[in-house]
Scaffold this active site. Structure first.
Site, PDB file in Angstrom:
ATOM      1  N   THR A 168      17.998 122.358  19.420  1.00  0.00           N
ATOM      2  CA  THR A 168      19.420 121.987  19.393  1.00  0.00           C
ATOM      3  C   THR A 168      20.110 122.348  20.692  1.00  0.00           C
ATOM      4  O   THR A 168      20.894 121.574  21.240  1.00  0.00           O
ATOM      5  CB  THR A 168      20.132 122.700  18.230  1.00  0.00           C
ATOM      6  OG1 THR A 168      19.716 122.132  17.011  1.00  0.00           O
ATOM      7  CG2 THR A 168      21.641 122.560  18.336  1.00  0.00           C
ATOM      8  N   GLU A 173      21.770 117.165  12.805  1.00  0.00           N
ATOM      9  CA  GLU A 173      20.621 118.049  12.943  1.00  0.00           C
ATOM     10  C   GLU A 173      19.318 117.351  12.529  1.00  0.00           C
ATOM     11  O   GLU A 173      19.249 116.724  11.467  1.00  0.00           O
ATOM     12  CB  GLU A 173      20.821 119.303  12.093  1.00  0.00           C
ATOM     13  CG  GLU A 173      19.679 120.292  12.137  1.00  0.00           C
ATOM     14  CD  GLU A 173      19.255 120.652  13.555  1.00  0.00           C
ATOM     15  OE1 GLU A 173      20.144 120.923  14.380  1.00  0.00           O
ATOM     16  OE2 GLU A 173      18.044 120.636  13.825  1.00  0.00           O
ATOM     17  N   ASP A 186      19.816 115.138  17.262  1.00  0.00           N
ATOM     18  CA  ASP A 186      19.509 116.053  18.378  1.00  0.00           C
ATOM     19  C   ASP A 186      18.026 116.063  18.748  1.00  0.00           C
ATOM     20  O   ASP A 186      17.679 116.245  19.919  1.00  0.00           O
ATOM     21  CB  ASP A 186      20.012 117.473  18.097  1.00  0.00           C
ATOM     22  CG  ASP A 186      19.351 118.142  16.891  1.00  0.00           C
ATOM     23  OD1 ASP A 186      19.522 119.348  16.744  1.00  0.00           O
ATOM     24  OD2 ASP A 186      18.669 117.440  16.116  1.00  0.00           O
TER      25      ASP A 186
HETATM   26  C1  GP9 Z   1      21.348 126.721  14.744  1.00  0.00           C
HETATM   27  C2  GP9 Z   1      21.254 125.226  14.528  1.00  0.00           C
HETATM   28  C3  GP9 Z   1      19.776 124.757  14.439  1.00  0.00           C
HETATM   29  O1  GP9 Z   1      22.706 127.134  14.900  1.00  0.00           O
HETATM   30  O2  GP9 Z   1      21.933 124.576  15.584  1.00  0.00           O
HETATM   31  O3  GP9 Z   1      19.214 124.861  15.680  1.00  0.00           O
HETATM   32  P1  GP9 Z   1      17.718 124.315  15.998  1.00  0.00           P
HETATM   33  O4  GP9 Z   1      16.764 125.141  15.146  1.00  0.00           O
HETATM   34  O5  GP9 Z   1      17.640 122.837  15.625  1.00  0.00           O
HETATM   35  O6  GP9 Z   1      17.585 124.569  17.471  1.00  0.00           O
HETATM   36 MN    MN Z   2      18.428 121.000  15.986  1.00  0.00          MN
END
Ligand code: GP9
Ligand code: MN
Length: 434
Positions: free
Chosen positions: A82, A38, A260
């Site tokens: 994400t 992340e 990501d």
């Molecule tokens: C939410 C996590 C974060 O489940 O995948 O998502 P993002 O805010 O980076 O789109």
């Molecule tokens: Mn993300």
């Protein structure tokens, strides 16, 4: 729409890049473990602050002879963040110009995505492990259209007390508590782990902090905390790898690790400048663009030690054809906008969602061309101007054809050889391996 689909297919056929025979099938039959880091940017790799490596474990993977890594790999997400990354990596089509494709089209569109392709072509079981509520980004619906057989969402974990952050179960717990599900998956499996702790605003409970890790003091709490949660994420990876090695799964897997999208936004980059040894005073759009690199690594244990760091320029849409070819699965029959990063025919023009783009020598931002070597506005020869015009046409065309394919849901009318249309009714995540 038939003619529209023909236009798309003509484009993707023309840009198809055939596999490098040296790389094709080197991971054939292995389990595929995907680790979604992340908000993890490439500048964290090998970064030292206060004389400590921020991500020592990831750095050791990055330099390992078992790892094929990329240092000019860019995220291409739009507002879907994400979910855009997931869409690009598993369909090799872009997210939308506005909003999240998962949220707006994901419930009803026809996809020809990685889980279904791997299951049908090579008998892979597929699962996602993500400790957030299943409906976030409409995943509970989209994953059925992608062909995921299992989705271990927050309901499969103990997220009580301080075990979760705003976006779900903390990473160390996600990896630890997924073990009982992972070891019951029929091999070969395609298993994706989506982490969350390293997410804006990067706060972390004191009990989870590494007391020996001294972060920066730029005064910008997002920047200073970013290194703390990135360090935590790195520790969670190390723990996960220990588990994989202990159970022997490691040797029969290929582990793909990627960031990501960015974590530090352009408005905060000047606070980051000093940490990167740059001057915040002459910070430009070019500097922002260079920070859109995210890691991409393929760890292939005991595969002969031929790993290396590739400087090839690429983006998230390129991952699916690259992975399929590593698994010895041909990708030519599918409509994919990306191309195999190991292929000699791979196009190194990387389109951003907002139509900016990067090539090995130039970066185009809001129509302004920068020279990557100097970081300054480029003085172009006639020939270079022509090349860049062609690059811009390619970027505009691939984005608009991808949007046409997704917004008109054209894959309904496309039947690649041997592909069985996914029926979302075949999946019911509440009856998983629990
Ligand atoms: C939410 C996590 C974060 O489940 O995948 O998502 P993002 O805010 O980076 O789109
Ligand atoms: Mn993300």
């Amino acid at each position: 729409t038939k003619s529209e689909l023909d236009k798309v297919k003509k484009f993707t056929d023309k840009h198809y890049a055939k596999p490098d025979p040296q790389m094709y099938g080197i991971a054939k039959g292995r389990n595929v473990i995907i680790i979604h880091l992340e908000s993890f940017q490439q500048f964290l790799v090998d970064k030292k602050i206060n004389d400590q490596e921020v991500t020592p474990f990831l750095n050791s993977l990055y330099h390992s002879k078992d790892t094929y890594a990329f240092d000019n790999f860019f995220h291409q997400v739009g507002q879907g963040k994400t979910s855009d990354a997931e869409n690009m990596l598993e369909t090799s089509t872009f997210g939308l110009p506005q909003g999240s494709l998962f949220a707006t089209l994901g419930s009803d569109n026809t996809f020809q995505a990685a889980p279904a392709i791997l299951n049908q072509r090579a008998g892979y079981t597929s699962a996602v492990f993500h400790g957030n509520v299943a409906s976030f980004w409409n995943r509970n619906n989209v994953y059925k259209n992608l062909g995921y057989q299992y989705f271990f969402d927050a309901s499969y974990y103990d997220t009580s007390g301080d075990k979760a952050t705003g976006y779900g179960l903390k990473d160390k717990l996600l990896f630890k508590d997924s073990v009982k599900y992972l070891q019951n998956l029929q091999q070969p499996f395609y298993a994706k782990f989506i982490t969350v702790t390293n997410h804006f605003p990067y706060d972390l409970d004191d009990e989870d902090k590494d007391p020996n890790f001294q972060t920066t003091n730029t005064g910008d709490s997002n920047v200073d905390n970013y290194f703390v949660t990135a360090h935590y994420l790195d520790q969670s990876l190390a723990e996960f790898f220990n588990y994989l090695k202990k159970t022997g799964v490691y040797d029969h897997s290929i582990i793909m690790i990627y960031g990501d999208h960015y974590g530090i936004s352009n408005s905060e980059n000047p606070s980051l400048a000093s940490v990167l040894g740059k001057n915040a005073d002459n910070w430009t759009d070019f500097d922002n663009a260079q920070l859109q690199r995210v890691p991409l690594m393929f760890v292939i244990p005991n595969s002969g030690g031929h790993g290396y760091i590739s400087h090839t320029y690429g983006g998230e849409v390129d991952v699916l054809p690259t992975l399929l070819h590593l698994l010895g699965i041909s990708s030519k029959r599918y409509i994919q906008f990306g191309t195999d990063l190991f292929s000699k025919e791979h196009s190194q023009t990387v389109a951003f969602r907002n139509r900016d783009f990067v090539t090995p020598r130039f970066t185009s931002i809001n129509g302004k061309i920068y020279n990557n070597r100097t970081g300054k506005e480029a003085k172009l020869t006639k020939k270079q101007q022509k090349q860049l015009e062609r690059a811009r046409e390619l970027v505009n065309l691939e984005l608009s054809l991808s949007d046409s394919l997704n917004e008109k849901n054209l894959l309904r009318f496309y039947h690649p050889k041997g592909f069985k249309t996914v029926n979302p009714a075949d999946y019911n995540y509440s009856n998983g391996l629990k």
